[in-house]
Design an enzyme around this catalytic site. Sequence first.
Site, PDB file in Angstrom:
ATOM      1  N   GLY A 136     -12.560  -4.509   1.788  1.00 51.73           N
ATOM      2  CA  GLY A 136     -13.962  -4.135   1.978  1.00 51.73           C
ATOM      3  C   GLY A 136     -14.507  -3.244   0.867  1.00 51.73           C
ATOM      4  O   GLY A 136     -15.644  -3.424   0.418  1.00 51.73           O
ATOM      5  N   GLY A 138      -8.339  -9.309   0.451  1.00 54.68           N
ATOM      6  CA  GLY A 138      -7.115  -9.791   1.089  1.00 54.68           C
ATOM      7  C   GLY A 138      -6.782 -11.246   0.787  1.00 54.68           C
ATOM      8  O   GLY A 138      -5.677 -11.566   0.358  1.00 54.68           O
ATOM      9  N   ARG A 189       0.824  -1.217   0.000  1.00 56.28           N
ATOM     10  CA  ARG A 189       0.000   0.000   0.000  1.00 56.28           C
ATOM     11  C   ARG A 189       0.860   1.271   0.000  1.00 56.28           C
ATOM     12  O   ARG A 189       0.430   2.303  -0.523  1.00 56.28           O
ATOM     13  CB  ARG A 189      -0.955  -0.002   1.200  1.00 56.28           C
ATOM     14  CG  ARG A 189      -2.163  -0.883   0.959  1.00 56.28           C
ATOM     15  CD  ARG A 189      -3.109  -0.865   2.128  1.00 56.28           C
ATOM     16  NE  ARG A 189      -4.380  -1.490   1.784  1.00 56.28           N
ATOM     17  CZ  ARG A 189      -5.367  -1.715   2.636  1.00 56.28           C
ATOM     18  NH1 ARG A 189      -5.238  -1.354   3.903  1.00 56.28           N
ATOM     19  NH2 ARG A 189      -6.490  -2.274   2.241  1.00 56.28           N
ATOM     20  N   LYS A 241     -18.573 -18.023   3.760  1.00 51.96           N
ATOM     21  CA  LYS A 241     -20.005 -17.916   4.042  1.00 51.96           C
ATOM     22  C   LYS A 241     -20.834 -17.212   2.994  1.00 51.96           C
ATOM     23  O   LYS A 241     -20.447 -16.161   2.482  1.00 51.96           O
ATOM     24  CB  LYS A 241     -20.187 -17.183   5.371  1.00 51.96           C
ATOM     25  CG  LYS A 241     -19.683 -17.984   6.546  1.00 51.96           C
ATOM     26  CD  LYS A 241     -19.861 -17.192   7.821  1.00 51.96           C
ATOM     27  CE  LYS A 241     -19.598 -18.081   9.036  1.00 51.96           C
ATOM     28  NZ  LYS A 241     -19.777 -17.322  10.270  1.00 51.96           N
TER      29      LYS A 241
END
Length: 396
Positions: free
Chosen positions: A377, A354, A36, A197
């Site tokens: 996210g 990630g 980053r 999930k």
Amino acid sequence: MGWKTLDEIEVRGRVVLVRVDINVPMEAGRVTDATRIEKIVPTIKDILAKGGKPVLLAHFGRPKGQVVPEMSLAPLVPELSRALGVPVQFAEDCIGGPAKRAVQALVPGEVLLLENTRFHPGEEKNDPALAASMAALGEVYVNDAFSAAHRAHASTEGVARILPAAAGRLMQAELKALEAALGSPQRPLVAVVGGAKVSTKLELLSNLVARVDHLVIGGGMANTFLVAQGVEVGRSLAEREMAETARAIIAQAAEKGCAIHLPVDVVVAQELVEGAESKVVPIAACPADAMILDAGPKTVAEVEHTFEICRTLIWNGPLGAFEIAPFDAATTAAAQKAAELTRAGKLVSIAGGGDTVAALHKAGVAEDFTYVSTAGGAFLEWMEGKELPGVAALMR
Ligand code: 3PG
Ligand code: MG
């Protein structure tokens, strides 16, 4: 596009507030992955080359509005200075006296890093007073933090509404790549969605079935879809209470003409440990005492074939328990196929998140993808079709 780039705002002789995401992993005070930091270098060098004075706004961790010394940005100064090749000054607050004095003392050619914006409770509340205090430090605002653009915070959203604002080079590259993937993609378009999930990726799946031509479902969430179709999955991870939801997504896909690809064979084992004894079984033959931990070779062949007939790929989430060998095989094989097609100019491939980026690195192909997003996210929310507040604030 609706947003300005660095080519369209005047930075010469000006103090440029640059929102960056340098929320990097650290261990014992040292940066363990500087990706980053490396990614913001072009934006800052561009501003310096044009005679602007970059003043960096950034968050680190989740200090929840309090001064948490372990979450100070100060330890990042040496790494930033190394990456940029110029001196980096530091101010112990992102507003007020310390910040003002540091801005005034800033010499052309140098960079100033301000302390963690999240030390102020107003940051996450997008408090207009905090945003105004930040804005008072500079003359223009550049947002280069796509990976924090899903947060409507003072430094990502509030400031952009006060000062003339533009996207930095990294933000620009992210938005361009994402537009090419979902906005106006070359079709057929395939999405790979994996991970544990269904419940965490529901909105994502619903948005995707309406927009993509093929949807490959992998990882633990594939088990939930299999259960929904009456397949026995033994002791595998599966959200049985999500079966109805999974059936609704399958129905939605059929209506929209999206082909859903679920595993046709799987790798099963008794336990999820490195080198565990495993075997490949057809999907209808998962032993009652076993766990599905990866997709099998027939499934991989089907995924590879799907990649071959598509022009654009967007990928979030591994196909199996990729962190633990041998359950990384399907993810690695599919990633290598995508890389090969990309190198041959046959596929535009975009990945984010990630786990996905870690899996691509493990497969040794992260460099071969058309674009690998630095965002987790934010990438997911963008794939879900949501407006990102940090991006929306640049549209004026
Ligand atoms: C990230 O690492 O996900 C970004 O820096 C945003 O951080 P956050 O998830 O704490 O808002
Ligand atoms: Mg996050």
